[in-house]
Design a protein around this motif. Structure first.
Motif, PDB file in Angstrom:
ATOM      1  N   TYR A  84       9.427  20.543 -11.214  1.00  0.00           N
ATOM      2  CA  TYR A  84       7.979  20.543 -11.004  1.00  0.00           C
ATOM      3  C   TYR A  84       7.571  19.407 -10.061  1.00  0.00           C
ATOM      4  O   TYR A  84       6.863  19.626  -9.080  1.00  0.00           O
ATOM      5  N   ASN A  85       8.030  18.196 -10.365  1.00  0.00           N
ATOM      6  CA  ASN A  85       7.659  17.033  -9.552  1.00  0.00           C
ATOM      7  C   ASN A  85       8.161  17.156  -8.108  1.00  0.00           C
ATOM      8  O   ASN A  85       7.462  16.788  -7.159  1.00  0.00           O
ATOM      9  N   THR A  86       9.378  17.662  -7.945  1.00  0.00           N
ATOM     10  CA  THR A  86       9.940  17.817  -6.605  1.00  0.00           C
ATOM     11  C   THR A  86       9.154  18.836  -5.798  1.00  0.00           C
ATOM     12  O   THR A  86       8.929  18.675  -4.592  1.00  0.00           O
ATOM     13  N   SER A  87       8.721  19.889  -6.471  1.00  0.00           N
ATOM     14  CA  SER A  87       7.954  20.924  -5.792  1.00  0.00           C
ATOM     15  C   SER A  87       6.580  20.432  -5.347  1.00  0.00           C
ATOM     16  O   SER A  87       6.095  20.797  -4.277  1.00  0.00           O
ATOM     17  N   GLN A  88       5.960  19.591  -6.165  1.00  0.00           N
ATOM     18  CA  GLN A  88       4.583  19.185  -5.909  1.00  0.00           C
ATOM     19  C   GLN A  88       4.465  17.943  -5.030  1.00  0.00           C
ATOM     20  O   GLN A  88       3.394  17.663  -4.484  1.00  0.00           O
ATOM     21  N   ARG A  89       5.537  17.200  -4.891  1.00  0.00           N
ATOM     22  CA  ARG A  89       5.489  15.946  -4.142  1.00  0.00           C
ATOM     23  C   ARG A  89       5.111  16.190  -2.683  1.00  0.00           C
ATOM     24  O   ARG A  89       5.595  17.120  -2.050  1.00  0.00           O
ATOM     25  N   ASP A  90       4.263  15.345  -2.109  1.00  0.00           N
ATOM     26  CA  ASP A  90       3.846  15.516  -0.716  1.00  0.00           C
ATOM     27  C   ASP A  90       5.039  15.468   0.229  1.00  0.00           C
ATOM     28  O   ASP A  90       5.133  16.257   1.172  1.00  0.00           O
ATOM     29  N   GLU A  91       5.931  14.536  -0.016  1.00  0.00           N
ATOM     30  CA  GLU A  91       7.108  14.377   0.833  1.00  0.00           C
ATOM     31  C   GLU A  91       8.344  14.943   0.140  1.00  0.00           C
ATOM     32  O   GLU A  91       8.411  15.042  -1.077  1.00  0.00           O
ATOM     33  N   ALA A 129       0.830  -1.208   0.000  1.00  0.00           N
ATOM     34  CA  ALA A 129       0.000   0.000   0.000  1.00  0.00           C
ATOM     35  C   ALA A 129       0.860   1.253   0.000  1.00  0.00           C
ATOM     36  O   ALA A 129       0.597   2.225  -0.715  1.00  0.00           O
ATOM     37  N   THR A 130       1.929   1.222   0.819  1.00  0.00           N
ATOM     38  CA  THR A 130       2.834   2.371   0.887  1.00  0.00           C
ATOM     39  C   THR A 130       3.532   2.587  -0.447  1.00  0.00           C
ATOM     40  O   THR A 130       3.627   3.709  -0.951  1.00  0.00           O
ATOM     41  N   THR A 131       4.026   1.489  -1.041  1.00  0.00           N
ATOM     42  CA  THR A 131       4.704   1.586  -2.331  1.00  0.00           C
ATOM     43  C   THR A 131       3.749   2.088  -3.403  1.00  0.00           C
ATOM     44  O   THR A 131       4.092   2.942  -4.228  1.00  0.00           O
ATOM     45  N   GLY A 132       2.533   1.564  -3.380  1.00  0.00           N
ATOM     46  CA  GLY A 132       1.555   1.999  -4.367  1.00  0.00           C
ATOM     47  C   GLY A 132       1.234   3.464  -4.229  1.00  0.00           C
ATOM     48  O   GLY A 132       1.113   4.196  -5.212  1.00  0.00           O
ATOM     49  N   SER A 133       1.101   3.935  -2.967  1.00  0.00           N
ATOM     50  CA  SER A 133       0.824   5.342  -2.733  1.00  0.00           C
ATOM     51  C   SER A 133       1.962   6.223  -3.210  1.00  0.00           C
ATOM     52  O   SER A 133       1.762   7.261  -3.844  1.00  0.00           O
ATOM     53  N   ALA A 134       3.208   5.768  -2.896  1.00  0.00           N
ATOM     54  CA  ALA A 134       4.376   6.539  -3.332  1.00  0.00           C
ATOM     55  C   ALA A 134       4.459   6.589  -4.840  1.00  0.00           C
ATOM     56  O   ALA A 134       4.739   7.633  -5.433  1.00  0.00           O
ATOM     57  N   PHE A 135       4.196   5.438  -5.483  1.00  0.00           N
ATOM     58  CA  PHE A 135       4.265   5.403  -6.943  1.00  0.00           C
ATOM     59  C   PHE A 135       3.214   6.322  -7.555  1.00  0.00           C
ATOM     60  O   PHE A 135       3.461   7.007  -8.537  1.00  0.00           O
ATOM     61  N   ALA A 136       2.027   6.342  -6.907  1.00  0.00           N
ATOM     62  CA  ALA A 136       0.951   7.178  -7.434  1.00  0.00           C
ATOM     63  C   ALA A 136       1.328   8.654  -7.392  1.00  0.00           C
ATOM     64  O   ALA A 136       1.110   9.393  -8.347  1.00  0.00           O
ATOM     65  N   GLN A 137       1.918   9.094  -6.278  1.00  0.00           N
ATOM     66  CA  GLN A 137       2.252  10.513  -6.181  1.00  0.00           C
ATOM     67  C   GLN A 137       3.471  10.858  -7.023  1.00  0.00           C
ATOM     68  O   GLN A 137       3.710  12.026  -7.316  1.00  0.00           O
ATOM     69  N   ASP A 138       4.251   9.866  -7.417  1.00  0.00           N
ATOM     70  CA  ASP A 138       5.423  10.130  -8.244  1.00  0.00           C
ATOM     71  C   ASP A 138       5.170   9.866  -9.726  1.00  0.00           C
ATOM     72  O   ASP A 138       6.105   9.904 -10.531  1.00  0.00           O
ATOM     73  N   THR A 139       3.935   9.573 -10.087  1.00  0.00           N
ATOM     74  CA  THR A 139       3.583   9.458 -11.499  1.00  0.00           C
ATOM     75  C   THR A 139       3.358  10.856 -12.036  1.00  0.00           C
ATOM     76  O   THR A 139       2.455  11.565 -11.585  1.00  0.00           O
ATOM     77  N   PRO A 140       4.182  11.324 -12.979  1.00  0.00           N
ATOM     78  CA  PRO A 140       4.070  12.711 -13.455  1.00  0.00           C
ATOM     79  C   PRO A 140       2.700  13.018 -14.039  1.00  0.00           C
ATOM     80  O   PRO A 140       2.060  12.171 -14.661  1.00  0.00           O
ATOM     81  N   ASP A 141       2.242  14.242 -13.807  1.00  0.00           N
ATOM     82  CA  ASP A 141       0.979  14.715 -14.358  1.00  0.00           C
ATOM     83  C   ASP A 141       1.138  14.875 -15.871  1.00  0.00           C
ATOM     84  O   ASP A 141       1.911  15.729 -16.320  1.00  0.00           O
ATOM     85  N   PRO A 142       0.427  14.082 -16.684  1.00  0.00           N
ATOM     86  CA  PRO A 142       0.607  14.138 -18.145  1.00  0.00           C
ATOM     87  C   PRO A 142       0.351  15.522 -18.725  1.00  0.00           C
ATOM     88  O   PRO A 142       1.045  15.950 -19.656  1.00  0.00           O
ATOM     89  N   ALA A 143      -0.637  16.227 -18.177  1.00  0.00           N
ATOM     90  CA  ALA A 143      -0.961  17.549 -18.715  1.00  0.00           C
ATOM     91  C   ALA A 143       0.192  18.529 -18.495  1.00  0.00           C
ATOM     92  O   ALA A 143       0.561  19.301 -19.389  1.00  0.00           O
TER      93      ALA A 143
END
Length: 521
Positions: free
Chosen positions: A499-506, A14-28
């Protein structure tokens, strides 16, 4: 036991899945960044102003200040906050070449390819003199030259620097090489480095350096007209260095030119063959001592998230160069890319959660002084590991300083926990050739200053092109050697990482805090 193990596995998944989800770049957002970075790029215009328009950018020189002032003004024009030149500490004397003419006139005329060594004086007007070969393996060997060298052009018996080669100047990483990098194992900390302070190589180098210091003092005392030394390089390429210290207390030395291998060897063959050689020269250099401080350029896109805006994502590269050309690949390329990253993010109207800060360093070439000074002033001292509050607020620092080649991936600098994150962030750029994640370290540039105080600092993997063979620190390091498509690709990918580093929760995961690093004797 089985139930507990099953629960642990489910929690990890669950933790890995959550991390992967937040680290999947926003396509737009990726598409917006790609469109701006690849189809509306300003990176070559930025590079033009940092190179052709500013000139050589030796530390402390007027050329570096021109480039810094232009960068600050451009950041302000783009809407950055807190854009300024920021002092990091004392550097020393500035210096620049204002005139450089040298030619062999006897036995015939030939204009020489030769560049004044940094922080050496000029000839105080036009001079003419015969070339004298000085051979001195010990201090006592100098006795026979006393009273004979005033106004002479001095050379040393030097072997040819580089053997003829038929290898291509420019190279790119092969798939096999990238695969090997990706398979690398974590490097052990510490260990005796080859050529370290207790090695025979180091002892020999120290002995040679000490002898050369004595020779330089002798030549200056004898009032020689000019010293010609053989530069590293071939085919007219001259890799430049300094001939004296930038310190405001440095002792005077003789005028000295680094001469292309071909020209130096021609003169040496003639003199050893008993043929008289005469040289004329007119060298003018100037020292600048009004302001001995060193400066970095900084600017920000402020964060907007109430909880995260005090945290920082940093990008940077060194803006200073050597003086033989305009420092295009080392490192106007990296500085232009990072400026373009900031422009791209403003152009797509990005409102970051964390603050994004750019820093363009000075005096990297003399020892990472600009970034080290900044780190000590803001984050902590690696000698004592006494850290400041701001150290805990930097998510990551991204650096670029290996020429004009395209990005092929990123060095993890031993930060294995960042690997899966960066792998996800590179996924949208497979078509641009950036796929490799390596646990390996790479050194000798400014991310090391951040790594030394426990801040995740990263350098990107770049195709070498002709960086090592032709442009790095040489008189060939000009705007013409920049690869436009590669710089566009680099700016686009770095902008996405920021962009990704700025938006990441952690924040980006950190390695274990380094131990204090006392200064070496």
């Amino acid at each position: 036991m089985k139930i507990k193990l099953l629960y642990s596995c489910l929690l990890l998944a669950a933790t890995t899945g959550s991390a992967f989800a937040q680290d999947t770049p926003d396509p737009a957002m990726v598409q917006k960044i790609r469109e701006e970075g690849l189809n509306h790029s300003k990176v070559m215009d930025i590079a033009f102003h940092l190179t052709d328009a500013s000139g050589p950018r030796l530390s402390g020189s007027p050329g570096l200040k021109r480039a810094q002032d232009w960068a600050v003004n451009e950041l302000k024009t783009w809407g950055m906050a807190n854009a300024k030149r920021e002092a990091w500490g004392k550097f020393g004397k500035g210096w620049e070449v204002q005139k450089n003419y040298v030619a062999m006139t006897v036995p015939y005329y030939h204009a020489l390819i030769a560049i004044p060594k940094a922080w050496t004086p000029g000839t105080n007007g036009a001079i003419k003199g015969d070339v004298v070969l000085v051979k001195a393996d010990t201090v006592t060997d100098l006795d026979k030259y006393k009273g004979t060298l005033k106004g002479k052009i001095v050379i040393f018996d030097t072997k040819p620097g580089i053997e003829r080669t038929f290898k291509a100047d420019g190279v790119r990483y092969t798939d096999e090489q990238l695969d090997e990098m990706a398979k690398a194992k974590p490097q052990a900390a510490g260990g005796q480095r080859r050529g370290g302070p207790n090695s025979p190589q180091f002892a020999a180098m120290q002995k040679a350096r000490a002898l050369r210091t004595v020779i330089n003092t002798f030549l200056q005392g004898e009032s020689v007209g000019l010293v010609l030394t053989q530069a590293r390089g071939s085919d007219g390429t001259v890799f430049t260095t300094n001939g004296a210290s930038y310190a405001d207390t440095a002792k005077a030395v003789s005028p000295e030119l680094e001469t292309s291998g071909e020209d130096f060897q021609r003169i040496l063959r003639l003199v050893k063959g008993g043929i008289k050689v005469s040289v004329e020269a007119d060298i003018k250099t100037q020292f600048f001592t009004d302001d001995l401080q060193g400066y970095d350029v900084v600017g920000e896109i402020p964060g907007t998230d109430k909880k995260l805006k005090e945290q920082i994502v940093m990008v940077g590269g060194h803006l200073d160069s050597w003086h033989g050309a305009t420092g295009a690949t080392d490192n106007a390329a990296g500085s232009a890319v990072m400026l373009e990253v900031m422009r791209i993010l403003k152009a797509v109207n990005f409102q970051p959660r964390r603050t994004i800060r750019i820093a363009l360093w000075s005096s990297e070439e003399q020892g990472l002084f600009g970034s080290r000074g900044y780190v000590v002033n803001h984050f902590g001292d690696p000698k004592t590991m006494e850290l400041k509050p701001e150290q805990s607020k930097v998510s990551a620092y991204y650096n670029l300083d290996n020429g004009s080649g395209k990005l092929r991936g990123i060095y993890l600098q031993g930060d294995s926990l960042a690997g899966p994150i960066f792998k996800a962030w590179l996924e949208p750029f497979k078509d641009l050739g950036a796929t490799t994640i390596t646990i390996s370290n790479t050194g000798s540039t400014d991310h090391v200053s951040f790594d030394a105080v426990g801040i995740p600092g990263f350098q990107f993997i770049q195709d070498a092109l002709d960086y090592g063979s032709r442009t790095h620190h040489s008189n060939q390091d000009t705007y013409d050697k920049l690869s436009e498509d590669d710089l566009k690709q680099a700016a686009t990918i770095v902008a996405s990482f920021v962009y990704n580093t700025s938006q990441r929760d952690e924040m980006i995961p950190r390695k274990e805090l380094p131990k204090p690093q006392p200064a070496r004797n």
